[in-house]
Design an enzyme around this catalytic site. Structure first.
Site, PDB file in Angstrom:
ATOM      1  N   SER A   1       0.831  -1.206   0.000  1.00 24.77           N
ATOM      2  CA  SER A   1       0.000   0.000   0.000  1.00 24.77           C
ATOM      3  C   SER A   1       0.862   1.250   0.000  1.00 24.77           C
ATOM      4  O   SER A   1       2.023   1.232   0.411  1.00 24.77           O
ATOM      5  CB  SER A   1      -0.943   0.081   1.209  1.00 24.77           C
ATOM      6  OG  SER A   1      -1.777  -1.031   1.268  1.00 24.77           O
TER       7      SER A   1
ATOM      8  N   ASP B   1       7.703  -8.636  10.994  1.00 20.48           N
ATOM      9  CA  ASP B   1       7.753 -10.087  11.153  1.00 20.48           C
ATOM     10  C   ASP B   1       6.926 -10.466  12.379  1.00 20.48           C
ATOM     11  O   ASP B   1       7.348 -10.235  13.516  1.00 20.48           O
ATOM     12  CB  ASP B   1       9.208 -10.535  11.333  1.00 20.48           C
ATOM     13  CG  ASP B   1       9.353 -12.044  11.382  1.00 20.48           C
ATOM     14  OD1 ASP B   1       8.366 -12.735  11.089  1.00 20.48           O
ATOM     15  OD2 ASP B   1      10.453 -12.520  11.714  1.00 20.48           O
TER      16      ASP B   1
ATOM     17  N   ASP C   1       6.891 -16.651  13.450  1.00 21.63           N
ATOM     18  CA  ASP C   1       8.160 -17.382  13.549  1.00 21.63           C
ATOM     19  C   ASP C   1       7.885 -18.871  13.396  1.00 21.63           C
ATOM     20  O   ASP C   1       6.846 -19.376  13.833  1.00 21.63           O
ATOM     21  CB  ASP C   1       8.834 -17.135  14.910  1.00 21.63           C
ATOM     22  CG  ASP C   1       9.251 -15.694  15.103  1.00 21.63           C
ATOM     23  OD1 ASP C   1       9.611 -15.045  14.107  1.00 21.63           O
ATOM     24  OD2 ASP C   1       9.204 -15.211  16.250  1.00 21.63           O
TER      25      ASP C   1
END
Length: 795
Positions: free
Chosen positions: A248, A320, A323
């Site tokens: 975006s 992130d 995991d």
């Protein structure tokens, strides 16, 4: 002769009758844009004005009445889309599509979204305003489900109608959150490269953030007190009937940089294209409340919106938040796994997946202390060691309903910031501007740290505990900026600057769009709506011309043919634009694809190379790796007694590119227009069937834009040299606080998901041409240009 005439007359009558019947059926299927209807639970008469593009402007005496009306009109346009969205997270697509959707269902049923939804709902305050309004919205949907016409798709596929519940809302938000993530595509691939070839091969991939040189500026100065998985998941998302969120742009220009001295807000979230498109626009007005928003199918509050006081939107943070952990099973007992305190038994859950036209499938899913075991949900995941997925969304409190209610009901910037803090996942850059002259952005998400030296972009060790999360950060440590001294805020999915010296790991996109946006915003201090509208449709790459120069420097002029020299001449004069008539982007993208293929495919293999192209890494490395003459990737590991160089690979790729384009488009370089190879078609799930394509799909169109320009019409590389656009700006919105009643928007196709509505595709050509339409807020203008549907209280 008379018999023949009679037969012909009978046939004519049958044809006419069939035509009348078909027209009647089609008319019956169309959405109702006028007249009167009775709806249960309405307290007072509510008026819905549908403007000239089908946007409903709902005028109600109370917000609860407005929400019932919203649910009803949203369902009459998008019930099929709502049905698909609510089925993904719990693994219920196979019920309507059959075994072709079984892999998708196994995966989503196994990653825990449905269980997380149940847990979140059990903790909801049922007396809260947000919950009550959400239930009113669902009431409106369910009344349409009971009394409205059945969508054509329900009839063709055979969908059994079921009432919508608050769990459907949470499951839809859960799928949306997962589709933002990139770890599932990237971490396993990086681990594979490291294990096979070593750390030297990772240096050129920029996994420590070293390629993100154009970083979003953070500013804390004005804060108040509120200081094999890769392949399988990529394939699942690519084949999903509901497209993922991808990237975006957004920028909010402060008073000191606009001609009017008022804030101008711009946002265009990048999402995979589909038909119907992602957003449904609606304008709600009550005596005490007003909002003009973009709504996700089946959800009660807008993710993008504005009113007379403030505007907000979002881009993907790209942090992130997933995991992967390799667990170690107890020898001889696959039901137990190693933890830092000894062996522990996996949690198990059994689910039945119903499959259309065949027997049900019973699945058993296991979870470790880190999360669901991927081996149970992905067929391609091999190996003895189980891999578990740790995802913030399912492990932290889910307050998404309260958060989005708060965003759409804020009374001040401080209120708005409080609502932003409630989002643990997905990671978003929430953009904000208001009538008082404030501009801001905040990164959402519950951010965390590992021990020093742990790189969460690889598959981690689950047994020892050394790779576990060690700290969750306070929201005050999330990147943000409020009223920065440089006069604007922006985001293009690029890496934010470090906070307290910590550069948060993620899957950020290259600096191309960020560099172009900041390069345009910095020197200009008289922005207006028209200038912003040209910028939001900008097709020029600030990085590509430099990359072209670096590539050309590797070529030997004496070895070039006449056509190749002509191609080089075109590239040398290129400013980076990607308009449909341009020739240079056709040459450039073919060259880039072949350079990537000749550089990386020999090491990672064909399948992994295709996955690599679909990650942000594949975009990040181009500008930096191509100038590194010492990169280990240049050498083709499959050739013996020979070490390839940068010049050899780049030259080979260029010769192959021109040769390929000659075969594809002819020998006249001037005929290699971008619009011939870069096209878009907005696909409906049933439009994949050839006989239904023209009825359900919109397009194809020659398409301007490209990967990583502001008008980010993104595509995947293929050997055929055709760039089929997968997605792009899901809306373009410009909110001008100096003229709030004339702010602008555009959707890729149209408001309606009903194939027989004139609003199914009435914005498509405008969108492709970079045009806009009003987001009307003036009641007098709305009444003059709209049809009226009156909703009356029913029994």
């Amino acid at each position: 002769m008379r018999k023949i005439k009679k037969i012909l007359l009978v046939l004519l009558v049958l044809i006419v009758a069939l035509g009348i019947g078909l027209c009647g059926y089609i008319f019956h299927l169309k959405p109702k844009y006028g007249g009167e209807l009775e709806l249960k639970n309405l307290q007072k008469e509510t008026k819905v004005y549908f403007d000239d593009f089908g946007v409903p402007h709902i005028y109600a005496d109370s917000e609860k009445d407005a929400m019932i009306a919203l649910g009803y009109v949203h369902a009459q346009e998008r019930l099929w889309q709502m049905e698909l969205l609510r089925r993904i997270a719990p693994g219920r697509l196979s019920e309507i599509f059959g075994s072709v959707a079984l892999k998708n269902d196994k995966f989503f049923a196994g990653i825990g979204i449905e269980e997380a939804s149940d847990n979140a709902i059990s903790k909801l305050d049922k007396n809260s305003q947000g919950y009550q309004l959400a239930m009113a919205y669902l009431d409106g949907i369910n009344q349409y489900l009971e009394e409205g016409t059945t969508p054509l798709e329900f009839t063709l596929v055979g969908v059994k109608k079921e009432k919508f519940t608050i769990k459907d809302v949470y499951n839809i938000f859960g799928y949306m959150s997962f589709s933002f993530a990139m770890a599932q595509k990237t971490d396993p691939l990086l681990t594979d490269i490291r294990n096979k070839y070593g750390a030297a091969y990772l240096k050129d991939l920029g996994i420590e953030g070293e390629f993100n040189t154009t970083q979003i500026k953070s500013s804390k100065e004005n804060l108040e007190d509120y200081s094999t998985i890769a392949k399988s998941v990529a394939a699942l998302l690519d084949k999903s009937p509901i497209p993922p969120f991808v990237g975006s742009n957004s920028w909010v220009v402060g008073p000191n940089k606009t001609k009017s001295g008022k804030v101008i807000f711009a946002n265009d979230p990048h999402i995979g294209f589909s038909q119907p498109g992602t957003w449904y626009e609606a304008h709600l007005v009550t005596p005490k409340y007003e909002i003009y928003g973009c709504y996700l199918a089946g959800t009660p509050f807008p993710l993008l919106a504005h009113n007379r006081d403030y505007a907000y939107g979002l881009t993907m943070f790209e942090n992130d938040d997933i995991d992967f952990y390799k667990e170690t099973n107890k020898k001889g007992d696959p039901n137990q796994y190693q933890t830092p305190t000894g062996f522990k038994t996996y949690e198990t859950i059994k689910k039945t997946i119903k499959v259309k036209d065949t027997s049900d499938v019973l699945m058993t899913f296991k979870s470790s202390r880190h999360g669901p075991v991927m081996n149970d949900v992905l067929e391609r995941l091999e190996g003895k060691n189980p891999i578990a997925m740790s995802w913030v969304y399912t492990q932290q409190p889910i307050q998404i309903l309260d958060a989005i209610y708060g965003l759409s009901h804020a009374k001040s910037k401080a209120d708005f910031r409080k609502a932003v803090q409630l989002v643990a996942a997905p990671g978003l850059n929430v953009m904000y501007g208001d009538a008082k002259g404030n501009v801001a952005w905040w990164a959402t998400g519950k951010l965390y740290k590992h021990n020093k030296g742990v790189n969460s972009l690889f598959i981690l060790d689950g047994a020892s505990g050394k790779d576990d999360i060690t700290e969750y950060l306070d929201f005050s440590k999330n990147p943000s900026a409020e009223n920065p001294k440089w006069g604007y805020v922006y985001s293009a999915n690029n890496q934010p600057e470090a906070v307290d010296g910590y550069l948060y790991p993620g899957y950020y996109l290259p600096q191309d769009r960020a560099k172009r946006i900041s390069g345009l915003l910095d020197p200009k201090s008289d922005w207006d709506k028209e200038a912003i509208s040209k910028m939001i449709y900008d097709n020029t790459s600030a990085v590509a011309p430099g990359t072209v120069a670096d590539l050309i420097s590797s070529l030997n002029d004496n070895s070039l043919s006449a056509e190749e020299k002509q191609a080089i001449t075109v590239l040398k004069s290129w400013n980076g634009s990607h308009n449909t008539e341009d020739v240079a982007p056709t040459i450039y993208n073919k060259w880039i694809y072949l350079y990537l293929k000749n550089t990386f495919e020999d090491e990672i293999g064909k399948d992994n190379f295709n996955v690599f192209l679909g990650t942000h890494l594949g975009k990040q490395i181009i500008a930096k790796q191509v100038i590194n003459e010492n990169s280990v990737w240049w050498d083709n590991v499959k050739t013996k007694n020979k070490k390839e160089t940068r010049n050899e690979i780049v030259s080979k790729s260029f010769h192959n590119a021109v040769s390929s384009l000659q075969k594809q488009l002819g020998n006249q370089v001037s005929d290699w227009n971008w619009g011939k190879v870069h096209t878009v078609e907005h696909e409906h799930p049933l439009g994949k069937i050839a006989a239904l394509r023209k009825l359900f799909n919109v397009g194809p169109f020659a398409d301007p834009g490209s990967n990583e320009v502001i008008n980010n019409q993104f595509f995947g590389y293929t050997t055929e040299g055709k760039y089929y656009v997968k997605g792009g700006p899901s809306t373009r919105r410009i909110v001008d606080f100096s003229d709030i009643e004339n702010s602008w928007s555009i959707l890729p196709t149209g408001q309606s998901g009903n194939q027989f509505s004139k609003h199914y595709n009435d914005q498509a050509e405008m969108y492709n041409a970079g045009k806009f339409r009003k987001m009307k807020m003036n009641k007098e203008e709305i009444i003059k240009t709209s049809t009226k549907l009156v909703l009356k209280p029913g029994k």
